[in-house]
Structures are given as C-alpha cells and as structure tokens.
Design a protein around this motif. Structure first.
Motif, PDB file in Angstrom:
ATOM      1  N   ILE A  94      -7.104   5.190  -0.193  1.00  0.00           N
ATOM      2  CA  ILE A  94      -6.345   3.953   0.011  1.00  0.00           C
ATOM      3  C   ILE A  94      -6.181   3.602   1.492  1.00  0.00           C
ATOM      4  CG2 ILE A  94      -4.076   2.880  -0.284  1.00  0.00           C
ATOM      5  CD1 ILE A  94      -3.889   4.212  -3.008  1.00  0.00           C
ATOM      6  N   PRO A  95      -5.804   4.548   2.367  1.00  0.00           N
ATOM      7  CA  PRO A  95      -5.635   4.184   3.784  1.00  0.00           C
ATOM      8  C   PRO A  95      -6.924   3.702   4.450  1.00  0.00           C
ATOM      9  CG  PRO A  95      -4.568   6.282   3.304  1.00  0.00           C
ATOM     10  CD  PRO A  95      -5.417   5.947   2.129  1.00  0.00           C
ATOM     11  N   LYS A  96      -8.067   4.099   3.911  1.00  0.00           N
ATOM     12  CA  LYS A  96      -9.350   3.738   4.516  1.00  0.00           C
ATOM     13  C   LYS A  96      -9.916   2.438   3.944  1.00  0.00           C
ATOM     14  CE  LYS A  96     -10.424   8.692   4.761  1.00  0.00           C
ATOM     15  NZ  LYS A  96     -11.390   9.748   4.348  1.00  0.00           N
ATOM     16  N   ALA A  97      -9.289   1.909   2.889  1.00  0.00           N
ATOM     17  CA  ALA A  97      -9.839   0.747   2.196  1.00  0.00           C
ATOM     18  C   ALA A  97      -9.409  -0.559   2.839  1.00  0.00           C
ATOM     19  CB  ALA A  97      -9.414   0.769   0.732  1.00  0.00           C
ATOM     20  N   HIS A  98     -10.207  -1.588   2.648  1.00  0.00           N
ATOM     21  CA  HIS A  98      -9.877  -2.942   3.084  1.00  0.00           C
ATOM     22  C   HIS A  98      -8.711  -3.457   2.243  1.00  0.00           C
ATOM     23  CE1 HIS A  98     -10.302  -7.178   4.117  1.00  0.00           C
ATOM     24  NE2 HIS A  98     -11.257  -6.867   4.995  1.00  0.00           N
ATOM     25  N   LEU A  99      -7.821  -4.206   2.861  1.00  0.00           N
ATOM     26  CA  LEU A  99      -6.672  -4.754   2.139  1.00  0.00           C
ATOM     27  C   LEU A  99      -7.112  -5.582   0.943  1.00  0.00           C
ATOM     28  CD1 LEU A  99      -3.622  -5.295   1.856  1.00  0.00           C
ATOM     29  CD2 LEU A  99      -3.908  -7.211   3.456  1.00  0.00           C
ATOM     30  N   PHE A 100      -8.178  -6.356   1.112  1.00  0.00           N
ATOM     31  CA  PHE A 100      -8.669  -7.188   0.009  1.00  0.00           C
ATOM     32  C   PHE A 100      -9.111  -6.338  -1.186  1.00  0.00           C
ATOM     33  CE2 PHE A 100     -10.056 -11.060   2.789  1.00  0.00           C
ATOM     34  CZ  PHE A 100      -8.717 -11.303   3.057  1.00  0.00           C
ATOM     35  N   THR A 101      -9.589  -5.124  -0.914  1.00  0.00           N
ATOM     36  CA  THR A 101     -10.013  -4.240  -2.005  1.00  0.00           C
ATOM     37  C   THR A 101      -8.816  -3.814  -2.845  1.00  0.00           C
ATOM     38  OG1 THR A 101     -11.850  -3.405  -0.649  1.00  0.00           O
ATOM     39  CG2 THR A 101     -11.193  -2.076  -2.555  1.00  0.00           C
ATOM     40  N   LEU A 102      -7.711  -3.531  -2.179  1.00  0.00           N
ATOM     41  CA  LEU A 102      -6.494  -3.139  -2.903  1.00  0.00           C
ATOM     42  C   LEU A 102      -5.953  -4.316  -3.712  1.00  0.00           C
ATOM     43  CD1 LEU A 102      -4.731  -1.042  -0.107  1.00  0.00           C
ATOM     44  CD2 LEU A 102      -6.303  -0.264  -1.905  1.00  0.00           C
ATOM     45  N   ILE A 103      -6.001  -5.510  -3.118  1.00  0.00           N
ATOM     46  CA  ILE A 103      -5.559  -6.710  -3.847  1.00  0.00           C
ATOM     47  C   ILE A 103      -6.461  -6.957  -5.045  1.00  0.00           C
ATOM     48  CG2 ILE A 103      -5.267  -9.208  -3.696  1.00  0.00           C
ATOM     49  CD1 ILE A 103      -4.527  -8.828  -0.743  1.00  0.00           C
ATOM     50  N   TRP A 104      -7.770  -6.799  -4.836  1.00  0.00           N
ATOM     51  CA  TRP A 104      -8.743  -6.987  -5.919  1.00  0.00           C
ATOM     52  C   TRP A 104      -8.498  -5.973  -7.043  1.00  0.00           C
ATOM     53  CZ3 TRP A 104     -11.952  -9.799  -8.544  1.00  0.00           C
ATOM     54  CH2 TRP A 104     -12.964  -9.218  -9.314  1.00  0.00           C
ATOM     55  N   ALA A 105      -8.223  -4.726  -6.687  1.00  0.00           N
ATOM     56  CA  ALA A 105      -7.959  -3.701  -7.702  1.00  0.00           C
ATOM     57  C   ALA A 105      -6.749  -4.081  -8.542  1.00  0.00           C
ATOM     58  CB  ALA A 105      -7.749  -2.344  -7.031  1.00  0.00           C
ATOM     59  N   TYR A 106      -5.719  -4.619  -7.890  1.00  0.00           N
ATOM     60  CA  TYR A 106      -4.521  -5.025  -8.639  1.00  0.00           C
ATOM     61  C   TYR A 106      -4.814  -6.231  -9.535  1.00  0.00           C
ATOM     62  CZ  TYR A 106       0.217  -6.400  -9.826  1.00  0.00           C
ATOM     63  OH  TYR A 106       1.355  -6.740 -10.518  1.00  0.00           O
ATOM     64  N   LEU A 107      -5.605  -7.176  -9.043  1.00  0.00           N
ATOM     65  CA  LEU A 107      -5.983  -8.321  -9.879  1.00  0.00           C
ATOM     66  C   LEU A 107      -6.769  -7.856 -11.101  1.00  0.00           C
ATOM     67  CD1 LEU A 107      -7.015 -10.974  -7.176  1.00  0.00           C
ATOM     68  CD2 LEU A 107      -4.947 -10.962  -8.591  1.00  0.00           C
ATOM     69  N   PHE A 133     -14.176   3.905  -6.630  1.00  0.00           N
ATOM     70  CA  PHE A 133     -13.037   4.768  -6.927  1.00  0.00           C
ATOM     71  C   PHE A 133     -11.710   4.000  -6.996  1.00  0.00           C
ATOM     72  CE2 PHE A 133     -15.872   8.287  -5.956  1.00  0.00           C
ATOM     73  CZ  PHE A 133     -15.462   9.221  -6.899  1.00  0.00           C
ATOM     74  N   LEU A 134     -11.560   2.941  -6.213  1.00  0.00           N
ATOM     75  CA  LEU A 134     -10.286   2.224  -6.207  1.00  0.00           C
ATOM     76  C   LEU A 134     -10.230   1.128  -7.261  1.00  0.00           C
ATOM     77  CD1 LEU A 134      -9.730   1.987  -2.349  1.00  0.00           C
ATOM     78  CD2 LEU A 134      -8.518   3.445  -3.972  1.00  0.00           C
ATOM     79  N   ALA A 135     -11.241   0.276  -7.323  1.00  0.00           N
ATOM     80  CA  ALA A 135     -11.198  -0.867  -8.242  1.00  0.00           C
ATOM     81  C   ALA A 135     -11.624  -0.496  -9.660  1.00  0.00           C
ATOM     82  CB  ALA A 135     -12.088  -2.002  -7.724  1.00  0.00           C
TER      83      ALA A 135
END
Length: 328
Positions: free
Chosen positions: A65-78, A219-221
């Motif tokens: 998570i700390p290494k990921a782009h912010l948009f990737t985290l937002i995309w995973a939540y969407l 791994f994140l999305a």
C-alpha cells in the motif's frame, strides 16, 4: 456434546423401565446420532488451500500500500463497491428475493459485478440463499450459525454441504432464475467472466491509465480487494447472525449489526431482513447507512428499476410490538 444433549442422556438413564419414556429417550439418542452422522462432512482440501493462499496474498498486499499510486487505492475501493453491489443489489435483493424488478441494462451490469465478486454464479448463490432463509440455523442452512462463528463465516466452504442442504434445496423452486437470460448467460460463461471481471480488468486499468506496476495492481485491486469483499460478505452470515439486537423478531437469530451494515453497504440490518425478506431496502426506510438502497433508488429515478417492494409502516410497527425485543 452440548449441555442439552448431556442433560437428555442423564434423564434417559434415570427413567424406570416400563414407564413409556424409554422409547422417547432412545429416539432422542437416535436423532442425535443421525445429526452427528450428517455433520461428518468431508473436508474440501482444495478450498482450504486456496483460501489459505488467498489470505496470505492479502496480508502481503498490505505491505504494498505505501508504494502504490493513490489512484490505485481509489480504484481498488471502487472495484470493492462494484463487487459489493453485484452481491447486495444483484444476487441478493434482485434475484434471490425478487424485491424489485430491473431492466435489462441494469441486470447486465449487476451480473458483471457479480462475476467480479466471484462468490459462485448467480443461480448457485440464490439457490443457497433461499435455502438459508427457508431453513435458517438448521443443518439445512448452508452456513448454519448454530455451528459457531467460524463455520458460519468461512468453515462452511471447507466442507462438503450437509446432506440436508441438498435434500431441502431440491424441494424449492428455482425456475424463475434460469428463465432470466442474463442469469443463464452468466452461468454458462461464469469462469471466463470471473477471470475477466475479478482479475484482468481490476489489474489492467491502473497499469494502463496511470502507469502502476502490474504487480501492485494485481495484489491490491484484485487479491486484496477480493479477499476483503469476501470477508465482508461472510460477516453477514456470521456476525450479523450472532451479535446485535432483535427489535423485529426476538425468536430468530439474525441481528441488527451496525458495523456489518457499514462494511456490507447496508446488509447488516439482518433482523429486519429475515423478518421482512421481501423488502427491497432490507431495512426500515429512513436516514440509515444503506448504500445498496440508495443505489436501487437512484436506478429507479433513471427508470431502470420498477416495482420496489417494501413493508408498510403499520406492519413493521405491529411486528415490533408483537415479537420484538423492545430494543428500539
């Protein structure tokens, strides 16, 4: 052995011969033996191994998570929200309970979202859920909460179905599900749709649009999002059947659980839902956190939803006064 079972055996041993109660005691023992035999379900080691790997991958994902782009985290939540709607608004409220009607474009979206959820195809999900409602907290309940939190949450996936689940399920009518061409199409092409919706699209979007690594995207999305969505859904079967109040019917196990409602976007008002399963909102209407209901209402405004069913206020109040635990 449960305390009740031990008590029954002690009582049986103390009865006098010829008093007419020995047969009853033997019958009780036989019934218990029958239940124990029925619960000797073979372990599905494939599921055990796959779930262990999946959850290990999810734990590893947390360090990315700390290494990921912010948009990737937002995309995973969407993707998580879409995944949840495929279960809550789709398999659950639309196809299992027929609590509202949806036009073809919405049904196609919900079927695709359901494939992203990867919790069995719509037909199988609804089949198990209808049996769950019909025989809740019995051996015919696929995820019987009477067997403990672990079994209701994930353990039921680690063993083959209890024979009562299969036998009772055969007596229910599921013809309406296969009469829907969207359900039939998804069932026919389920494996391909899961690969595409649950893993390929969530992984490729961050990589293609903002240059995220495929490793982080996957791994994140995909893995983390999928694991979290599974456990949130399972909490409805476990926590919402064991913890909370019962303002509508104190005689059934399902409870009102606010934390589950927040995680499962409105599915934690479970005492209400099992009391009024036909209600499209799965809760009393009002300012309650129920994003699934908000989604269905928005689709109604767009003309994609019709015939929303809900319990009349008078019916709800009468039921609370008659069978509720007076907690609200």
């Amino acid at each position: 052995m449960s305390k009740q079972g031990a008590s029954n055996m002690i009582d049986g041993d103390s009865k006098m011969p010829g008093d007419g109660r020995e047969e009853s005691s033997l019958g009780s023992i036989a019934e218990r033996s029958e239940r124990e035999v029925g619960r000797k379900q073979g372990i599905v080691w494939r599921n055990v191994i796959l779930m262990a790997l999946l959850h290990s991958g999810a734990v590893y994902s947390l360090f990315l998570i700390p290494k990921a782009h912010l948009f990737t985290l937002i995309w995973a939540y969407l993707c998580f929200l879409v995944t949840a709607l495929g279960v809550t608004a789709g398999a659950h409220r639309l196809w299992s309970h027929r609590s509202y009607k949806a036009k073809l474009p919405l049904r196609i979206f919900l079927a695709a979202a359901n494939s992203m959820a990867f919790q069995n195809d719509i037909f199988e999900w609804c089949r198990d859920h209808r049996v769950h409602h019909k025989h809740s907290e019995t051996d015919a309940d696929p995820h019987n909460a009477g067997r403990g939190f672990f079994f209701a949450h994930i353990g039921w996936l680690f063993v083959r179905k209890h024979r009562d689940v299969i036998e009772k399920g055969r007596k229910l009518d599921f013809s309406d599900l296969l009469e829907d061409p969207v359900v039939s199409f998804q069932r026919t092409h389920y494996k391909a749709s899961v690969v595409l919706m649950c893993f390929v699209i969530p992984t490729l979007v961050p990589w293609y649009f903002w240059g995220e690594s495929l490793w982080n995207s996957y791994f994140l999305a995909s893995i983390l999002r999928y694991t979290v969505s599974l456990n949130v859904s399972w909490l409805v079967n476990s926590a919402a059947h064991m913890y909370g109040n019962r303002p509508y019917d104190k005689n059934i196990n399902p409870r009102q659980n606010t934390l589950v409602s927040i995680g499962a976007i409105g599915e934690g008002f479970h005492n209400y839902h099992h009391t009024f399963p036909f209600d499209y909102s799965a809760s009393e209407l009002g300012l309650k956190f129920n994003p699934t209901t908000w989604f269905i209402d928005f689709m109604y405004l767009l003309g994609l939803v019709t015939e929303r069913k809900h319990a009349p206020r008078e019916m709800i109040q009468a039921r609370k006064e008659r069978t509720g635990d007076r907690s609200s």
